[in-house]
Design a protein around this motif. Structure first.
Motif, PDB file in Angstrom:
ATOM      1  N   ASP A  64      32.021  -4.700  21.011  1.00  0.00           N
ATOM      2  CA  ASP A  64      31.256  -5.956  20.947  1.00  0.00           C
ATOM      3  C   ASP A  64      30.061  -5.923  21.892  1.00  0.00           C
ATOM      4  OD1 ASP A  64      32.725  -7.145  18.973  1.00  0.00           O
ATOM      5  OD2 ASP A  64      34.030  -8.269  20.343  1.00  0.00           O
ATOM      6  N   ARG A  65      30.265  -5.396  23.105  1.00  0.00           N
ATOM      7  CA  ARG A  65      29.145  -5.289  24.053  1.00  0.00           C
ATOM      8  C   ARG A  65      28.077  -4.350  23.516  1.00  0.00           C
ATOM      9  NH1 ARG A  65      31.119  -3.910  29.863  1.00  0.00           N
ATOM     10  NH2 ARG A  65      28.886  -4.080  30.265  1.00  0.00           N
ATOM     11  N   LEU A  66      28.505  -3.238  22.920  1.00  0.00           N
ATOM     12  CA  LEU A  66      27.562  -2.287  22.339  1.00  0.00           C
ATOM     13  C   LEU A  66      26.784  -2.932  21.191  1.00  0.00           C
ATOM     14  CD1 LEU A  66      26.408   0.553  22.122  1.00  0.00           C
ATOM     15  CD2 LEU A  66      28.350   1.163  20.691  1.00  0.00           C
ATOM     16  N   ARG A  67      27.466  -3.679  20.336  1.00  0.00           N
ATOM     17  CA  ARG A  67      26.802  -4.362  19.222  1.00  0.00           C
ATOM     18  C   ARG A  67      25.769  -5.360  19.735  1.00  0.00           C
ATOM     19  NH1 ARG A  67      27.784  -9.153  17.446  1.00  0.00           N
ATOM     20  NH2 ARG A  67      29.817  -9.268  18.422  1.00  0.00           N
ATOM     21  N   MET A  68      26.139  -6.151  20.745  1.00  0.00           N
ATOM     22  CA  MET A  68      25.197  -7.126  21.304  1.00  0.00           C
ATOM     23  C   MET A  68      24.029  -6.420  21.992  1.00  0.00           C
ATOM     24  SD  MET A  68      27.575 -10.262  22.682  1.00  0.00           S
ATOM     25  CE  MET A  68      28.610  -9.261  23.715  1.00  0.00           C
ATOM     26  N   GLY A  69      24.316  -5.320  22.676  1.00  0.00           N
ATOM     27  CA  GLY A  69      23.252  -4.562  23.336  1.00  0.00           C
ATOM     28  C   GLY A  69      22.273  -3.979  22.335  1.00  0.00           C
ATOM     29  N   LEU A  70      22.785  -3.403  21.240  1.00  0.00           N
ATOM     30  CA  LEU A  70      21.898  -2.841  20.218  1.00  0.00           C
ATOM     31  C   LEU A  70      21.099  -3.928  19.507  1.00  0.00           C
ATOM     32  CD1 LEU A  70      24.125  -0.028  18.696  1.00  0.00           C
ATOM     33  CD2 LEU A  70      22.086   0.246  20.099  1.00  0.00           C
ATOM     34  N   ASN A  71      21.682  -5.097  19.328  1.00  0.00           N
ATOM     35  CA  ASN A  71      20.949  -6.202  18.703  1.00  0.00           C
ATOM     36  C   ASN A  71      19.831  -6.718  19.605  1.00  0.00           C
ATOM     37  OD1 ASN A  71      22.378  -6.169  16.320  1.00  0.00           O
ATOM     38  ND2 ASN A  71      23.870  -7.683  17.009  1.00  0.00           N
ATOM     39  N   ALA A  72      19.935  -6.506  20.912  1.00  0.00           N
ATOM     40  CA  ALA A  72      18.911  -6.969  21.855  1.00  0.00           C
ATOM     41  C   ALA A  72      17.791  -5.950  22.048  1.00  0.00           C
ATOM     42  CB  ALA A  72      19.552  -7.278  23.207  1.00  0.00           C
ATOM     43  N   THR A  73      17.927  -4.768  21.477  1.00  0.00           N
ATOM     44  CA  THR A  73      16.928  -3.711  21.663  1.00  0.00           C
ATOM     45  C   THR A  73      15.814  -3.836  20.633  1.00  0.00           C
ATOM     46  OG1 THR A  73      18.252  -2.236  20.296  1.00  0.00           O
ATOM     47  CG2 THR A  73      18.580  -2.098  22.668  1.00  0.00           C
ATOM     48  N   PRO A  74      14.728  -3.063  20.787  1.00  0.00           N
ATOM     49  CA  PRO A  74      13.611  -3.133  19.840  1.00  0.00           C
ATOM     50  C   PRO A  74      14.052  -2.817  18.406  1.00  0.00           C
ATOM     51  CG  PRO A  74      13.039  -1.773  21.736  1.00  0.00           C
ATOM     52  CD  PRO A  74      14.484  -2.110  21.851  1.00  0.00           C
ATOM     53  N   ASN A  75      13.234  -3.270  17.458  1.00  0.00           N
ATOM     54  CA  ASN A  75      13.583  -3.079  16.050  1.00  0.00           C
ATOM     55  C   ASN A  75      13.634  -1.617  15.651  1.00  0.00           C
ATOM     56  OD1 ASN A  75      13.687  -5.819  15.723  1.00  0.00           O
ATOM     57  ND2 ASN A  75      11.572  -5.986  15.042  1.00  0.00           N
ATOM     58  N   GLU A  76      12.654  -0.842  16.059  1.00  0.00           N
ATOM     59  CA  GLU A  76      12.594   0.570  15.671  1.00  0.00           C
ATOM     60  C   GLU A  76      13.054   1.445  16.825  1.00  0.00           C
ATOM     61  OE1 GLU A  76       8.577   1.357  14.526  1.00  0.00           O
ATOM     62  OE2 GLU A  76       9.032   0.973  12.429  1.00  0.00           O
ATOM     63  N   MET A  77      14.114   2.192  16.578  1.00  0.00           N
ATOM     64  CA  MET A  77      14.609   3.162  17.556  1.00  0.00           C
ATOM     65  C   MET A  77      14.913   4.449  16.814  1.00  0.00           C
ATOM     66  SD  MET A  77      17.293   0.984  19.840  1.00  0.00           S
ATOM     67  CE  MET A  77      18.228   0.404  18.454  1.00  0.00           C
ATOM     68  N   TRP A  78      14.771   5.561  17.513  1.00  0.00           N
ATOM     69  CA  TRP A  78      15.106   6.856  16.939  1.00  0.00           C
ATOM     70  C   TRP A  78      16.203   7.463  17.792  1.00  0.00           C
ATOM     71  CZ3 TRP A  78      10.495   4.599  16.469  1.00  0.00           C
ATOM     72  CH2 TRP A  78       9.920   4.602  15.204  1.00  0.00           C
ATOM     73  N   PHE A  79      17.263   7.921  17.128  1.00  0.00           N
ATOM     74  CA  PHE A  79      18.402   8.512  17.809  1.00  0.00           C
ATOM     75  C   PHE A  79      18.382  10.016  17.582  1.00  0.00           C
ATOM     76  CE2 PHE A  79      19.565   4.243  16.518  1.00  0.00           C
ATOM     77  CZ  PHE A  79      20.104   3.722  17.673  1.00  0.00           C
ATOM     78  N   SER A  80      18.828  10.760  18.581  1.00  0.00           N
ATOM     79  CA  SER A  80      18.872  12.204  18.430  1.00  0.00           C
ATOM     80  C   SER A  80      19.941  12.792  19.342  1.00  0.00           C
ATOM     81  CB  SER A  80      17.514  12.815  18.782  1.00  0.00           C
ATOM     82  OG  SER A  80      17.564  14.209  18.617  1.00  0.00           O
ATOM     83  N   PHE A  81      20.660  13.769  18.807  1.00  0.00           N
ATOM     84  CA  PHE A  81      21.587  14.557  19.610  1.00  0.00           C
ATOM     85  C   PHE A  81      20.867  15.832  19.991  1.00  0.00           C
ATOM     86  CE2 PHE A  81      24.461  11.927  17.106  1.00  0.00           C
ATOM     87  CZ  PHE A  81      25.311  11.465  18.094  1.00  0.00           C
ATOM     88  N   VAL A  82      20.872  16.175  21.268  1.00  0.00           N
ATOM     89  CA  VAL A  82      20.112  17.322  21.759  1.00  0.00           C
ATOM     90  C   VAL A  82      21.034  18.220  22.584  1.00  0.00           C
ATOM     91  CG1 VAL A  82      18.182  18.027  23.229  1.00  0.00           C
ATOM     92  CG2 VAL A  82      17.995  15.960  21.832  1.00  0.00           C
ATOM     93  N   TYR A  83      21.006  19.502  22.254  1.00  0.00           N
ATOM     94  CA  TYR A  83      21.711  20.485  23.080  1.00  0.00           C
ATOM     95  C   TYR A  83      20.797  20.898  24.218  1.00  0.00           C
ATOM     96  CZ  TYR A  83      25.519  20.934  19.787  1.00  0.00           C
ATOM     97  OH  TYR A  83      26.604  20.671  19.003  1.00  0.00           O
ATOM     98  N   ALA A  84      21.278  20.738  25.431  1.00  0.00           N
ATOM     99  CA  ALA A  84      20.477  21.035  26.618  1.00  0.00           C
ATOM    100  C   ALA A  84      21.270  21.938  27.557  1.00  0.00           C
ATOM    101  CB  ALA A  84      20.119  19.737  27.330  1.00  0.00           C
ATOM    102  N   PRO A  85      20.564  22.680  28.404  1.00  0.00           N
ATOM    103  CA  PRO A  85      21.279  23.500  29.380  1.00  0.00           C
ATOM    104  C   PRO A  85      22.167  22.626  30.269  1.00  0.00           C
ATOM    105  CG  PRO A  85      18.946  24.043  29.360  1.00  0.00           C
ATOM    106  CD  PRO A  85      19.114  22.832  28.506  1.00  0.00           C
TER     107      PRO A  85
END
Length: 192
Positions: free
Chosen positions: A84-105
């Motif tokens: 629920d906290r995650l849902r409310m947090g995502l609803n409070a963020t900007p309309n356009e977001m880009w998600f990415s999984f990145v392999y890093a050292p």
């Protein structure tokens, strides 16, 4: 060997012709293929952002890295609260977001620094050898493994709007119970 001034034999002529054909083929392939950066329109990675340019249009990308949290180790009521906290947090963020999984050292610089400090202060040769072995293991681990990171990014052509989007993104993620870290140039290079 191809002679320039002397008359070439049939074999040398055939090899010269094959070489010229191969050179032309390589040039054609180079024209068709482009590097990832050239088709992505990346102009620069600096000051904690990626700058994209295409023709006269310019876009700036910034983002955050989220620390992972395994909700399945929590009990059911806590899982529901976190979602629920995650849902409310995502609803409070900007309309356009880009998600990415990145392999890093793997980032264990602090551990390596601690090993170096311990090695400098150690007088017992057996303990010193154990510390050196620990450092070798850590360096091997860095060379052979990478960690998966989760990036959330926003973009805009106007810096003021982008700053507002970043502020909203960070506030939304924090209100959702996440711990966002602003991406560094190193993170952007890992992303690209």
């Amino acid at each position: 060997m191809i002679r320039k001034n002397a008359k070439m034999s049939k074999l040398e002529k055939r090899r010269a012709k094959e070489l010229n054909r191969a050179k032309k083929s390589a040039k054609a392939i180079k024209k068709k293929l482009a590097t990832t950066l050239s088709w992505m329109d990346v102009a620069d990675v600096a000051d904690g952002e990626i700058v994209l340019k295409r023709d006269k249009k310019k876009m700036i990308i910034r983002g955050v890295k989220l620390a992972p949290h395994d909700i399945f180790i929590e009990d059911i009521p806590e899982q529901i609260r976190l979602i629920d906290r995650l849902r409310m947090g995502l609803n409070a963020t900007p309309n356009e977001m880009w998600f990415s999984f990145v392999y890093a050292p793997v980032q264990i610089d602090q551990h390596l620094n601690n090993l170096d400090d311990a090695a400098e202060n150690e007088t017992d040769p057996v303990c010193r050898a154990m510390i050196d072995a620990g450092r070798e293991k850590a360096e091997w681990f860095i060379a052979n493994y990478s960690e998966l990171e989760f990036f959330v990014m926003v973009r805009d052509a106007d810096r003021e709007r982008l700053d507002k989007k970043m502020t909203d993104l960070i506030a939304g993620m924090r209100s959702g119970g996440m711990v966002p870290q602003i991406l560094t140039d190193r993170d952007y290079y890992n992303y690209l």
